[in-house]
Design a protein around this motif. Sequence first.
Motif, PDB file in Angstrom:
ATOM      1  N   PRO A  22       0.834  -1.206   0.000  1.00 50.12           N
ATOM      2  CA  PRO A  22       0.000   0.000   0.000  1.00 50.12           C
ATOM      3  C   PRO A  22       0.865   1.250   0.000  1.00 50.12           C
ATOM      4  CG  PRO A  22      -0.602  -1.477   1.817  1.00 50.12           C
ATOM      5  CD  PRO A  22       0.702  -1.952   1.267  1.00 50.12           C
ATOM      6  N   ALA A  23       0.400   2.286  -0.697  1.00 46.62           N
ATOM      7  CA  ALA A  23       1.106   3.567  -0.716  1.00 46.62           C
ATOM      8  C   ALA A  23       0.102   4.691  -0.468  1.00 46.62           C
ATOM      9  CB  ALA A  23       1.807   3.769  -2.059  1.00 46.62           C
ATOM     10  N   ILE A  24       0.436   5.516   0.510  1.00 52.09           N
ATOM     11  CA  ILE A  24      -0.396   6.672   0.868  1.00 52.09           C
ATOM     12  C   ILE A  24       0.289   7.905   0.299  1.00 52.09           C
ATOM     13  CG2 ILE A  24      -1.297   8.036   2.802  1.00 52.09           C
ATOM     14  CD1 ILE A  24      -0.756   5.383   4.511  1.00 52.09           C
ATOM     15  N   ALA A  25      -0.472   8.756  -0.383  1.00 55.12           N
ATOM     16  CA  ALA A  25       0.112   9.992  -0.927  1.00 55.12           C
ATOM     17  C   ALA A  25      -0.425  11.187  -0.145  1.00 55.12           C
ATOM     18  CB  ALA A  25      -0.221  10.150  -2.404  1.00 55.12           C
ATOM     19  N   GLN A  26       0.500  11.964   0.391  1.00 53.84           N
ATOM     20  CA  GLN A  26       0.154  13.101   1.245  1.00 53.84           C
ATOM     21  C   GLN A  26       0.708  14.379   0.638  1.00 53.84           C
ATOM     22  OE1 GLN A  26       2.060  12.952   5.131  1.00 53.84           O
ATOM     23  NE2 GLN A  26       0.374  14.080   6.086  1.00 53.84           N
ATOM     24  N   ASP A  27      -0.107  15.433   0.657  1.00 46.54           N
ATOM     25  CA  ASP A  27       0.317  16.723   0.111  1.00 46.54           C
ATOM     26  C   ASP A  27       1.497  17.266   0.921  1.00 46.54           C
ATOM     27  OD1 ASP A  27       0.283  19.756  -0.105  1.00 46.54           O
ATOM     28  OD2 ASP A  27      -1.253  19.247  -1.578  1.00 46.54           O
ATOM     29  N   HIS A  28       2.575  17.561   0.225  1.00 50.02           N
ATOM     30  CA  HIS A  28       3.783  18.025   0.899  1.00 50.02           C
ATOM     31  C   HIS A  28       3.564  19.355   1.616  1.00 50.02           C
ATOM     32  CE1 HIS A  28       7.982  18.820   1.686  1.00 50.02           C
ATOM     33  NE2 HIS A  28       7.928  19.938   1.004  1.00 50.02           N
ATOM     34  N   ALA A  29       2.760  20.224   1.020  1.00 52.06           N
ATOM     35  CA  ALA A  29       2.585  21.571   1.582  1.00 52.06           C
ATOM     36  C   ALA A  29       1.574  21.607   2.720  1.00 52.06           C
ATOM     37  CB  ALA A  29       2.159  22.542   0.481  1.00 52.06           C
ATOM     38  N   THR A  30       0.464  20.881   2.558  1.00 52.66           N
ATOM     39  CA  THR A  30      -0.641  21.022   3.519  1.00 52.66           C
ATOM     40  C   THR A  30      -0.784  19.838   4.473  1.00 52.66           C
ATOM     41  OG1 THR A  30      -2.252  19.942   2.085  1.00 52.66           O
ATOM     42  CG2 THR A  30      -1.940  22.320   1.789  1.00 52.66           C
ATOM     43  N   GLU A  32      -2.449  17.274   3.764  1.00 50.64           N
ATOM     44  CA  GLU A  32      -3.699  16.583   3.419  1.00 50.64           C
ATOM     45  C   GLU A  32      -3.398  15.218   2.784  1.00 50.64           C
ATOM     46  OE1 GLU A  32      -7.922  17.634   1.157  1.00 50.64           O
ATOM     47  OE2 GLU A  32      -6.095  18.589   0.434  1.00 50.64           O
ATOM     48  N   VAL A  33      -4.098  14.190   3.244  1.00 52.35           N
ATOM     49  CA  VAL A  33      -3.955  12.884   2.608  1.00 52.35           C
ATOM     50  C   VAL A  33      -4.782  12.913   1.326  1.00 52.35           C
ATOM     51  CG1 VAL A  33      -4.352  10.407   2.802  1.00 52.35           C
ATOM     52  CG2 VAL A  33      -3.505  11.687   4.770  1.00 52.35           C
ATOM     53  N   LEU A  34      -4.127  12.677   0.202  1.00 50.91           N
ATOM     54  CA  LEU A  34      -4.776  12.867  -1.094  1.00 50.91           C
ATOM     55  C   LEU A  34      -5.318  11.576  -1.695  1.00 50.91           C
ATOM     56  CD1 LEU A  34      -2.324  15.459  -2.696  1.00 50.91           C
ATOM     57  CD2 LEU A  34      -4.496  15.888  -1.529  1.00 50.91           C
ATOM     58  N   MET A  35      -4.580  10.500  -1.553  1.00 53.65           N
ATOM     59  CA  MET A  35      -5.046   9.246  -2.134  1.00 53.65           C
ATOM     60  C   MET A  35      -4.314   8.053  -1.540  1.00 53.65           C
ATOM     61  SD  MET A  35      -3.388   9.301  -5.979  1.00 53.65           S
ATOM     62  CE  MET A  35      -3.408   7.514  -6.236  1.00 53.65           C
ATOM     63  N   PHE A  36      -4.813   6.897  -1.904  1.00 50.25           N
ATOM     64  CA  PHE A  36      -4.244   5.628  -1.474  1.00 50.25           C
ATOM     65  C   PHE A  36      -4.204   4.736  -2.703  1.00 50.25           C
ATOM     66  CE2 PHE A  36      -4.921   1.210  -0.451  1.00 50.25           C
ATOM     67  CZ  PHE A  36      -4.108   0.970   0.650  1.00 50.25           C
ATOM     68  N   ALA A  37      -3.076   4.087  -2.929  1.00 52.64           N
ATOM     69  CA  ALA A  37      -2.995   3.175  -4.076  1.00 52.64           C
ATOM     70  C   ALA A  37      -2.007   2.060  -3.737  1.00 52.64           C
ATOM     71  CB  ALA A  37      -2.556   3.935  -5.328  1.00 52.64           C
ATOM     72  N   TRP A  38      -1.699   1.251  -4.724  1.00 49.93           N
ATOM     73  CA  TRP A  38      -0.794   0.119  -4.500  1.00 49.93           C
ATOM     74  C   TRP A  38       0.414   0.242  -5.419  1.00 49.93           C
ATOM     75  CZ3 TRP A  38      -1.939  -3.597  -0.779  1.00 49.93           C
ATOM     76  CH2 TRP A  38      -3.233  -3.536  -0.231  1.00 49.93           C
ATOM     77  N   MET A  39       1.529  -0.289  -4.959  1.00 50.47           N
ATOM     78  CA  MET A  39       2.733  -0.365  -5.783  1.00 50.47           C
ATOM     79  C   MET A  39       3.227  -1.800  -5.822  1.00 50.47           C
ATOM     80  SD  MET A  39       5.103   2.915  -4.839  1.00 50.47           S
ATOM     81  CE  MET A  39       4.564   4.584  -5.168  1.00 50.47           C
ATOM     82  N   ASN A  40       3.757  -2.174  -6.972  1.00 51.03           N
ATOM     83  CA  ASN A  40       4.548  -3.403  -7.019  1.00 51.03           C
ATOM     84  C   ASN A  40       6.025  -2.983  -7.073  1.00 51.03           C
ATOM     85  OD1 ASN A  40       4.935  -2.512  -9.602  1.00 51.03           O
ATOM     86  ND2 ASN A  40       4.157  -4.358 -10.616  1.00 51.03           N
TER      87      ASN A  40
END
Lengths: 133, 133
Positions: A22-30, A32-40
């Motif tokens: 699992p990978a969580i993407a968070q806004d660097h400036a604010t 804010e958690v922006l999305m969740f996705a998967w990586m291989n």
Amino acid sequence: MTDTAHTELIEAVRFDEKGLVPAIAQDHATGEVLMFAWMNRESLEKTLSEMRACYWSRSRGKLWVKGESSGHTQKVVSVRLDCDGDVLLLSIEQQGGACHTGHRSCFYRVADNGRWREDGQKVFNKDEVYGAA
Amino acid sequence: MTDTAHTELIEAVRFDEKGLVPAIAQDHATGEVLMFAWMNRESLEKTLSEMRACYWSRSRGKLWVKGESSGHTQKVVSVRLDCDGDVLLLSIEQQGGACHTGHRSCFYRVADNGRWREDGQKVFNKDEVYGAA
């Protein structure tokens, strides 16, 4: 950078039985958690090499460079790994919106008195970006 | 509150083939992402009822009220659901540290020149909290 530069990083990641993490993407400036996705393994390698978020699309069964069709790319500022080595946290600079619905964040619904109430910021019109259905 | 109060919320959640949904816990005050865990239907119901985070421990195969052994509980301020209905985001007030290693956040390692470098804040001694191994 060569692949070798990331070997130690990737070896510490515990991919699940499907080869995904699992990978969580968070806004660097604010923050804010922006999305969740998967990586291989391959998408993580590509993300680390290009410092631009690349995920694994489970529905399409292929690498997914975020923003490749919408232009809403994610420049990666930092990558973090959790204590168990099985979750990644990306700090990113998001172009436009992270969510295919046109919202800045995928988490645009909040529990409120027993219902999911939309309160997220709309930043683009999805029909204009992806084409009307 | 009765279970009925959460029916509409829970019905919108798409649990995976194992009956689980990922849950991200974010510090309400600072925006720091503290941990990632899984919930099943019962733990989500309990979380919504008590507004205290309860997860599903995959390793132990049982409900896991966060902080039940460490005292490091998570008061839930809000619960968000993503666009696809298959990821939850909790905004929480964390007592002590979220991570069993003693760090405030589980994401205490950052990729730095090909290595995972620890830069997270230590907030407790795990041997004192959980007992020495």
